[in-house]
Design a protein around this motif. Sequence first.
Motif, mmCIF file in Angstrom:
data_model
loop_
_atom_site.group_PDB
_atom_site.id
_atom_site.type_symbol
_atom_site.label_atom_id
_atom_site.label_comp_id
_atom_site.label_asym_id
_atom_site.label_seq_id
_atom_site.Cartn_x
_atom_site.Cartn_y
_atom_site.Cartn_z
ATOM 1 N N GLY A 53 0.815 -1.222 0.000
ATOM 2 C CA GLY A 53 0.000 0.000 0.000
ATOM 3 C C GLY A 53 0.843 1.262 0.000
ATOM 4 N N ASN A 54 1.948 1.214 0.720
ATOM 5 C CA ASN A 54 2.783 2.404 0.762
ATOM 6 C C ASN A 54 4.092 2.208 0.019
ATOM 7 O OD1 ASN A 54 1.453 4.508 2.371
ATOM 8 N ND2 ASN A 54 1.337 2.872 3.882
ATOM 9 N N ALA A 55 4.089 1.280 -0.941
ATOM 10 C CA ALA A 55 5.326 1.009 -1.662
ATOM 11 C C ALA A 55 5.924 2.262 -2.311
ATOM 12 C CB ALA A 55 5.108 -0.092 -2.688
ATOM 13 N N PRO A 56 5.128 3.099 -2.968
ATOM 14 C CA PRO A 56 5.756 4.291 -3.580
ATOM 15 C C PRO A 56 6.454 5.175 -2.554
ATOM 16 C CG PRO A 56 3.572 3.933 -4.487
ATOM 17 C CD PRO A 56 3.719 2.974 -3.347
ATOM 18 N N GLU A 57 5.810 5.450 -1.429
ATOM 19 C CA GLU A 57 6.470 6.261 -0.407
ATOM 20 C C GLU A 57 7.769 5.590 0.033
ATOM 21 O OE1 GLU A 57 3.275 5.629 -0.534
ATOM 22 O OE2 GLU A 57 2.047 7.051 0.582
ATOM 23 N N LEU A 58 7.685 4.257 0.230
ATOM 24 C CA LEU A 58 8.883 3.546 0.669
ATOM 25 C C LEU A 58 9.998 3.637 -0.357
ATOM 26 C CD1 LEU A 58 7.692 0.280 2.430
ATOM 27 C CD2 LEU A 58 9.286 1.986 3.308
ATOM 28 N N ILE A 59 9.636 3.538 -1.628
ATOM 29 C CA ILE A 59 10.664 3.574 -2.671
ATOM 30 C C ILE A 59 11.304 4.952 -2.736
ATOM 31 C CG2 ILE A 59 11.034 3.409 -5.165
ATOM 32 C CD1 ILE A 59 8.876 1.195 -5.190
ATOM 33 N N LYS A 81 12.677 11.666 7.022
ATOM 34 C CA LYS A 81 11.846 11.833 8.215
ATOM 35 C C LYS A 81 10.770 12.891 7.995
ATOM 36 C CE LYS A 81 15.615 11.898 11.057
ATOM 37 N NZ LYS A 81 16.252 12.264 12.332
ATOM 38 N N ALA A 82 11.144 13.972 7.298
ATOM 39 C CA ALA A 82 10.148 15.006 7.021
ATOM 40 C C ALA A 82 9.008 14.454 6.177
ATOM 41 C CB ALA A 82 10.804 16.194 6.321
ATOM 42 N N SER A 83 9.344 13.597 5.187
ATOM 43 C CA SER A 83 8.271 13.092 4.329
ATOM 44 C C SER A 83 7.399 12.084 5.072
ATOM 45 C CB SER A 83 8.843 12.486 3.050
ATOM 46 O OG SER A 83 9.447 11.249 3.317
ATOM 47 N N LEU A 84 7.979 11.362 6.034
ATOM 48 C CA LEU A 84 7.152 10.460 6.851
ATOM 49 C C LEU A 84 6.126 11.265 7.661
ATOM 50 C CD1 LEU A 84 9.854 7.982 8.234
ATOM 51 C CD2 LEU A 84 8.042 7.462 6.594
ATOM 52 N N ILE A 85 6.618 12.285 8.360
ATOM 53 C CA ILE A 85 5.708 13.120 9.149
ATOM 54 C C ILE A 85 4.721 13.839 8.232
ATOM 55 C CG2 ILE A 85 5.558 15.088 10.704
ATOM 56 C CD1 ILE A 85 6.749 12.646 12.019
ATOM 57 N N MET A 141 -4.168 3.143 17.086
ATOM 58 C CA MET A 141 -2.855 2.734 16.590
ATOM 59 C C MET A 141 -1.974 3.954 16.369
ATOM 60 S SD MET A 141 -3.803 -0.281 13.899
ATOM 61 C CE MET A 141 -2.112 -0.787 13.516
ATOM 62 N N LEU A 142 -2.584 5.025 15.879
ATOM 63 C CA LEU A 142 -1.811 6.246 15.659
ATOM 64 C C LEU A 142 -1.282 6.803 16.976
ATOM 65 C CD1 LEU A 142 -3.788 8.165 12.930
ATOM 66 C CD2 LEU A 142 -1.382 7.517 12.881
ATOM 67 N N LEU A 143 -2.098 6.691 18.023
ATOM 68 C CA LEU A 143 -1.656 7.211 19.314
ATOM 69 C C LEU A 143 -0.452 6.410 19.824
ATOM 70 C CD1 LEU A 143 -2.252 9.316 21.440
ATOM 71 C CD2 LEU A 143 -3.920 7.793 22.452
ATOM 72 N N LEU A 144 -0.527 5.082 19.681
ATOM 73 C CA LEU A 144 0.643 4.260 20.004
ATOM 74 C C LEU A 144 1.843 4.715 19.193
ATOM 75 C CD1 LEU A 144 2.452 1.774 20.590
ATOM 76 C CD2 LEU A 144 1.150 0.560 18.858
ATOM 77 N N ALA A 145 1.605 4.913 17.893
ATOM 78 C CA ALA A 145 2.710 5.288 17.013
ATOM 79 C C ALA A 145 3.343 6.595 17.454
ATOM 80 C CB ALA A 145 2.212 5.397 15.573
ATOM 81 N N VAL A 146 2.499 7.523 17.894
ATOM 82 C CA VAL A 146 3.040 8.810 18.333
ATOM 83 C C VAL A 146 3.978 8.620 19.517
ATOM 84 C CG1 VAL A 146 2.353 10.834 19.657
ATOM 85 C CG2 VAL A 146 1.372 10.416 17.435
ATOM 86 N N GLY A 179 -6.088 5.174 8.013
ATOM 87 C CA GLY A 179 -5.361 3.924 7.833
ATOM 88 C C GLY A 179 -4.022 4.151 7.152
ATOM 89 N N SER A 180 -4.001 5.051 6.186
ATOM 90 C CA SER A 180 -2.755 5.317 5.485
ATOM 91 C C SER A 180 -1.748 5.961 6.433
ATOM 92 C CB SER A 180 -3.054 6.230 4.300
ATOM 93 O OG SER A 180 -1.964 6.304 3.454
ATOM 94 N N SER A 181 -2.227 6.864 7.286
ATOM 95 C CA SER A 181 -1.337 7.456 8.292
ATOM 96 C C SER A 181 -0.771 6.384 9.214
ATOM 97 C CB SER A 181 -2.095 8.480 9.136
ATOM 98 O OG SER A 181 -2.412 9.604 8.381
ATOM 99 N N ALA A 182 -1.636 5.493 9.648
ATOM 100 C CA ALA A 182 -1.191 4.452 10.571
ATOM 101 C C ALA A 182 -0.152 3.556 9.904
ATOM 102 C CB ALA A 182 -2.378 3.627 11.054
ATOM 103 N N GLN A 183 -0.361 3.262 8.627
ATOM 104 C CA GLN A 183 0.612 2.433 7.907
ATOM 105 C C GLN A 183 1.969 3.096 7.815
ATOM 106 O OE1 GLN A 183 -1.809 1.464 4.377
ATOM 107 N NE2 GLN A 183 -0.417 -0.277 4.259
ATOM 108 N N ILE A 184 1.957 4.390 7.536
ATOM 109 C CA ILE A 184 3.226 5.118 7.474
ATOM 110 C C ILE A 184 3.945 5.008 8.821
ATOM 111 C CG2 ILE A 184 4.284 7.386 7.227
ATOM 112 C CD1 ILE A 184 3.244 6.623 4.625
ATOM 113 N N ALA A 185 3.180 5.226 9.885
ATOM 114 C CA ALA A 185 3.806 5.301 11.207
ATOM 115 C C ALA A 185 4.254 3.939 11.707
ATOM 116 C CB ALA A 185 2.832 5.929 12.202
#
Lengths: 380, 380, 380
Positions: C86-92, C107-111, C149-154, C305-311
């Motif tokens: 799902g996040n392959a492009p961001e990862l690449i 790191k900036a692009s992740l946030i 999940m996002l709160l955990l990630a934070v 969900g996409s935010s959670a996947q990134i994090a």
Amino acid sequence: MTTGAPERRGFDLRRFLFSSSGWPYLLVPFIPIAIGLELAHASATAIFLTSAAGVIPTAALMGRATEELAARSGPGIGGFLNVTFGNAPELIIAFFALNEGLQEVVKASLIGSIMGNILLVMGAAMLVGGLKRERQYFDRTAAGVTSGMLLLAVVALIAPAIFELVVGTGLPRPDAEAVNYDSDVERLSVGVAIILLLTYAAGLLFSLRTHKDLFNPEHAAEDHVAEPWSVRRSVAMLAIAGVAVGLMSEILVGSISEASESIGLSPFFVGVIVVAIVGNAAEHWVAIYFAARDKMDLAVNIAIGSSAQIALFAAPVLVLLSLFVGDFPMALVFNGFELGAVVLAVLIALQVTQEGESTWFEGLQLLAVYAVLGLTFYFV
Amino acid sequence: MTTGAPERRGFDLRRFLFSSSGWPYLLVPFIPIAIGLELAHASATAIFLTSAAGVIPTAALMGRATEELAARSGPGIGGFLNVTFGNAPELIIAFFALNEGLQEVVKASLIGSIMGNILLVMGAAMLVGGLKRERQYFDRTAAGVTSGMLLLAVVALIAPAIFELVVGTGLPRPDAEAVNYDSDVERLSVGVAIILLLTYAAGLLFSLRTHKDLFNPEHAAEDHVAEPWSVRRSVAMLAIAGVAVGLMSEILVGSISEASESIGLSPFFVGVIVVAIVGNAAEHWVAIYFAARDKMDLAVNIAIGSSAQIALFAAPVLVLLSLFVGDFPMALVFNGFELGAVVLAVLIALQVTQEGESTWFEGLQLLAVYAVLGLTFYFV
Amino acid sequence: MTTGAPERRGFDLRRFLFSSSGWPYLLVPFIPIAIGLELAHASATAIFLTSAAGVIPTAALMGRATEELAARSGPGIGGFLNVTFGNAPELIIAFFALNEGLQEVVKASLIGSIMGNILLVMGAAMLVGGLKRERQYFDRTAAGVTSGMLLLAVVALIAPAIFELVVGTGLPRPDAEAVNYDSDVERLSVGVAIILLLTYAAGLLFSLRTHKDLFNPEHAAEDHVAEPWSVRRSVAMLAIAGVAVGLMSEILVGSISEASESIGLSPFFVGVIVVAIVGNAAEHWVAIYFAARDKMDLAVNIAIGSSAQIALFAAPVLVLLSLFVGDFPMALVFNGFELGAVVLAVLIALQVTQEGESTWFEGLQLLAVYAVLGLTFYFV
């Protein structure tokens, strides 16, 4: 009656004040006393205390006149009038403080108003209202929308401070009178102010037009027992009140620095606690009054809505005004106490309003938080 | 039976422990072993580990004796006894640590107890309870009231730190043993402690008197299967347990500094993780036990309520005690790790309790947060 | 059909993109243009802009191919494929940036992706979707799990920063390219990354197996109007898309430093705003598309969900990759802007999703917050 429409709003602040009680008029004698002391060059402390007391009835009259005018104007314009003039006394006090160069007092009183409305006003309302009842209910959707606006406001109010912390010169110290920040953070502050005002305008559209049913407490009309004023009388009273608020504010603000020194309180404490309480005295009274009569929808809306107005309307207006008033523009950079207080107060507002219920203990907790913050500020 | 009333409370901590299992008694042999090692001046590590194990059964006995005495006293006094003695073991351990001058260990164990109860206890309970079930339910109103108390507590616990950050000398370093702050922040700490204790007293009034129905899990009585104790036996056991807890605590605390050094852990880590887990071992067990039997109301109340008690009762009592015990008063200024951990833990508690539902994955997330924080503290 | 199962998940990101519209293909011409400019050593700005445009269709194709392959694989493996790629492009993109030594851009692009998905994507979806409707509804339980999940990630994402602030050398400056932190915080970052990945794996188990009904929007199947692809075609397309994404990403990343300088934007701004928007263009479009058709469950799931996947997935994978790619490992220490933005964005996500309702004004508020943060970052 013509009074039915305008009170159907979320940002209703001073509505019904005088229909239920004329207590603020008891403080009218302080107006001439304050003027007399000012002319006699009496001690700053005496001038400060009397002019603080004198602000309260003038603010109350202003609220009443706005209400009456709004009631004559039909829902759209009436609501707009009500909302726009809702925080006029705070704005007028802040204007004179800006003019005196007391930017840090202005910012302290903005934060003090936000946290005071959430913690002190809502806390007292929930405590008093809950004493005789198992629990009280209010519409969590309306309260949630307003709390959400506060959360936006918090981001906007702390963003310039984060900027200063990360790449700038740091936060102002609480004992500063005014700090002249560099142009980057000033431009950032202006940009943030414009975004807040646009959001505020969209919020008016939302609450007065597209979703006005959401902010519709049904039990409003019955409270307006007094004879409505004519348009002529309303406008005249609004003008008189405006002049009186301005006069009292100028006297009050002129005495802050000296009075705070002789009382032994920091100007920061005076701004964040004393000025904020004086400027919001009307809201305090009205919210408790409604809570005691089990109209928690109105009480909560006054407390949260008033905070949101300060954050999304008064604060950005003052930033823009500061471009023309005072020696240099006021950057929206708050000190560490203000940042902590506003973030915690808004988190508490979100938590408290999300259930749509309140008890006396919840009110007491809010007051306890206010006491903790006030105590902390006292030691500055 | 007389056992019906006292368990009808939100702050119920160790109730039912022994009716279901006597496992902590398996650790009783560690009590004489710890005493023997202490007298023999054995290695600090051995003393630390055995006395840590020895604390657990004494704390459990204390909980049982308190329960039994409460059950004999009628709901009002019984509830008060239960709540007041609920955290007695933690308080006793902290008292001896204060006496040793280990103020930073005391503060670390307070924060460790709050975050441990929220993340480790509640997380393990939700994970174990949710393994065999689609989801579990609990009363969100009661949990919300307690979470709200935690939010108040957070404001109170971080206010002196904000004060130190903005106008003081900064936060203590995690490797400090004790920091002697100036009198302003000490007086602020005392003031905050008094506000917290008053709020806690009001909370007792709320949960034991005006809103006691809110904290009333119906499935309580059935769990008390064992024969109830007489008042005489309860008091005797309470006295024995108190002496035993004190003895173990003194031995434990006396070995912390040396043991942590020889194990290679910082005293901060020992305080925030190890001491906190030992002091709350009973809660851990009981909460998981109830969760596994699908009594999530009790499990959540134990976890959140125990955290709230630490924050609103144990912490301020220790601040006041520190005026008389140890070299100088303990200011409520936490270090950066403690502030971050307590704010995040309470935000998570608010989020998790607001739905009134839990799943195994929610429990696992809480444990993951605990793991992240524990790992961070490990590297200090 | 075989397409029924895989879309029944919470982390559904790019599903249905092409069934409704082929608009990203309009940007295909930018692919050869970018390659040509790169080969011709044209100005970095031109290369940057064209390769940014060229990333979008390749990412879209990758999403489509993943969907098609997933649709052929049965629910379990299909869901896993979908989520993992799902996040392959961001990862690449991030992989090439790591390789170039641009850790701070990574790191900036992740946030930027996390806050962009919450504020920009969800804000635009709620605004567009709410324009013609009183309000829109979505399942608050599913959204709440993902917000949790996002709160955990934070907590996980800010723990190493707290570590650096308290006992380390401080946060990176936003104008840094990469900071080589000491081994303690690197090991802490790796530990945190492993905890996040384990939690993520547990989350897959939760959403794909034990609680898959929770993430089951019923209106999914009808949207898949186009002819399904064969497995052979899907794999081929996935391979082509992967190569194309990689090529575009390498060109894009190679031009960031120079282009940002000549445009007059900081690399930080480019990473947190521009790269994040490019990498998530597909999510933006799809979420708005569903919101306009009143399928808010899908729109909110895509955003949160996409935010959670990134994090929970992309960020830890990149930390682990950085052990092998680039000059030194990437510590998970974010700068002050990134910390502020991610904490505020997640708090807002928690608040907005808790009601299960949205209006146009809520969307506008999210966009206003994004504007405030973007403006703040612009001045860096």
